[in-house]
Design a protein around this motif. Structure first.
Motif, mmCIF file in Angstrom:
data_model
loop_
_atom_site.group_PDB
_atom_site.id
_atom_site.type_symbol
_atom_site.label_atom_id
_atom_site.label_comp_id
_atom_site.label_asym_id
_atom_site.label_seq_id
_atom_site.Cartn_x
_atom_site.Cartn_y
_atom_site.Cartn_z
ATOM 1 N N LYS A 1 1.977 -3.697 -4.050
ATOM 2 C CA LYS A 1 1.312 -4.959 -3.743
ATOM 3 C C LYS A 1 2.398 -5.983 -3.444
ATOM 4 O O LYS A 1 3.559 -5.822 -3.862
ATOM 5 N N ASP B 1 -8.799 3.565 -7.822
ATOM 6 C CA ASP B 1 -8.936 2.193 -7.340
ATOM 7 C C ASP B 1 -10.349 2.011 -6.795
ATOM 8 O O ASP B 1 -10.721 2.660 -5.811
ATOM 9 N N GLY C 1 -7.682 0.091 -2.480
ATOM 10 C CA GLY C 1 -6.701 0.545 -1.507
ATOM 11 C C GLY C 1 -7.161 1.777 -0.751
ATOM 12 O O GLY C 1 -6.793 1.994 0.391
ATOM 13 N N SER D 1 4.928 3.082 -0.981
ATOM 14 C CA SER D 1 5.698 3.321 -2.194
ATOM 15 C C SER D 1 7.186 3.186 -1.903
ATOM 16 O O SER D 1 7.617 3.255 -0.749
ATOM 17 N N ASN E 1 4.295 3.070 -6.828
ATOM 18 C CA ASN E 1 3.236 3.504 -5.927
ATOM 19 C C ASN E 1 2.225 2.395 -5.641
ATOM 20 O O ASN E 1 2.040 1.486 -6.444
ATOM 21 N N ARG E 2 1.574 2.521 -4.482
ATOM 22 C CA ARG E 2 0.508 1.586 -4.086
ATOM 23 C C ARG E 2 0.971 0.135 -4.236
ATOM 24 O O ARG E 2 0.381 -0.675 -4.950
ATOM 25 N N GLY F 1 0.797 -1.214 0.000
ATOM 26 C CA GLY F 1 0.000 0.000 0.000
ATOM 27 C C GLY F 1 0.832 1.266 0.000
ATOM 28 O O GLY F 1 0.311 2.355 -0.255
#
Length: 387
Positions: A209, A276, A374, A147, A206-207, A145
């Motif tokens: 997983k 998202d 997210g 970066s 970014n973001r 979640g």
């Protein structure tokens, strides 16, 4: 990346007499530059068919004169060369410590088979001064979640085209500012030149997983530098949202965009906003425009710009899950997408139609429709009373 692999295969064929076509089952970077006294870790990717086979690392200008320095069956051949095999990721990695100028030369990633061993080679250059291309850290860590940011430094006066690659997937060419998706991850980057005239590529994933864990590399000209990204699950203190907010049944996300207006004579690098949204949810997106376009047709389209398909237009009603309305006073048209499914995941554009010229691209978005978004709010529209 297909071009890169083809090029790599041609090089292998020219250096290793009689190499089988199966040599392409092993791949790695092609050229590295490292400062003396430093260390380097090199990833070697192999086909999943060879998970249980022994791997090794050898040195030699040509394959038939290659001397083994590390082997997964005998990991302690040399105290300055370490080897480890991650057969889940189908990548084995080799670390060379305390490098000296005499360590410069050709090295080979190889897989031991019952027939002819599979291999791919690279060239390592150990320099007395600053290497041609390097990073501050080869191993970086982030949390799910969040970066991570990587800085790639290129020492030559004239920089060539930057590439950012994920090993075994494909690459993203970096021109000026960049923003887009790489294997489902939202990547942003920019280039600068510091006071020492080093060209710097700054890349942010970014973001994150969990599946973003793996090997990447930045490339400029014929040089590459591998970087390993590890994504960990956040601890309780690292969570940015309470646990109770993850059980919402109807969710959506909106981003108020930074507007880029482009005229017929202007060019721009478009910044993607990442949206998202949960499957079955809805999303409302505002698109701001210049007052000179008040009476023009506005539209929302899906896909890459050159092949963008209309999803909604202000001049006609279309039979889709998307509606559009134009507020001429506030100079903003609003797009609402409902009952979203994973098939709706794609790039989208806010645009103004120009009859006798190229249409105006206001903003680009990437929409991801997933099981659990997210970031979301319970309601996109709220109401209050004065006072």
């Amino acid at each position: 990346m297909a071009y890169y692999l083809s090029f790599l295969i041609l090089i292998i064929l020219s250096r290793g007499s009689g190499v089988q076509a199966a040599a392409s089952s092993v791949s790695t970077v092609s050229k590295l530059s490292v400062e003396k006294g430093k260390s380097i870790t090199v990833p070697c990717r192999y086909d999943q068919r060879y998970r249980q086979y022994f791997k090794y690392w050898c040195r030699g200008d040509y394959w038939n004169s290659c001397s083994t320095l590390a082997h997964t069956n005998q990991p302690k051949i040399s105290g300055t060369v370490l080897i480890s095999d991650d057969n889940t990721q189908t990548i084995f990695s080799v670390t060379m410590l305390d490098l000296k100028p005499e360590d410069s030369g050709y090295y080979w990633c190889a897989v031991e088979t019952t027939g002819q061993d599979l291999r791919s080679y690279l060239h390592l250059s150990v320099t007395s001064g600053s290497p041609g291309l390097y990073v501050e850290q080869q191993l970086v860590t982030g949390v799910e979640g969040g970066s991570v940011t990587v800085h790639c430094y290129y020492s030559n006066i004239v920089a060539k085209r930057w590439l950012w690659c994920k090993m075994g997937i494909y690459y993203a060419p970096i021109l000026g500012r960049y923003s887009g998706m790489l294997d489902g991850t939202y990547v942003t980057s920019h280039q600068t030149i510091d006071q020492n005239k080093r060209h710097i590529l700054t890349v942010t994933l970014n973001r994150l997983k969990m599946r973003d864990t793996g090997w990447y590399w930045c490339s400029n000209g014929d040089l590459q530098m591998p970087v390993h990204v590890t994504v960990n699950q956040p601890t309780t203190t690292q969570r940015t949202t309470p646990e109770s907010t993850t059980t919402s049944t109807s969710t959506s996300t909106t981003v108020i965009p930074t507007v880029n207006h482009v005229t017929k004579t202007q060019t721009a690098t478009f910044i993607s906003e990442y949206l998202d949204v949960q499957t079955g949810g809805s999303i409302t997106i505002p698109c701001h425009y210049d007052q000179k376009y008040i009476h023009y047709v506005k539209y929302w389209c899906k896909g890459f710009w050159d092949f963008c398909k209309y999803a909604a237009r202000t001049d006609i009603t279309m039979a889709t899950n998307t509606s559009i309305s134009d507020d001429l006073i506030r100079r903003v048209f609003t797009v609402t997408m409902t009952d979203l499914t994973p098939a709706d995941s794609d790039y989208y554009w806010c645009a103004v139609e120009i009859n006798k010229g190229p249409d105006i691209r206001i903003q680009r978005f990437y929409l991801s429709v997933t099981g659990a978004p997210g970031l979301y709010v319970e309601q996109q529209q709220v109401t209050g009373v004065e006072g």
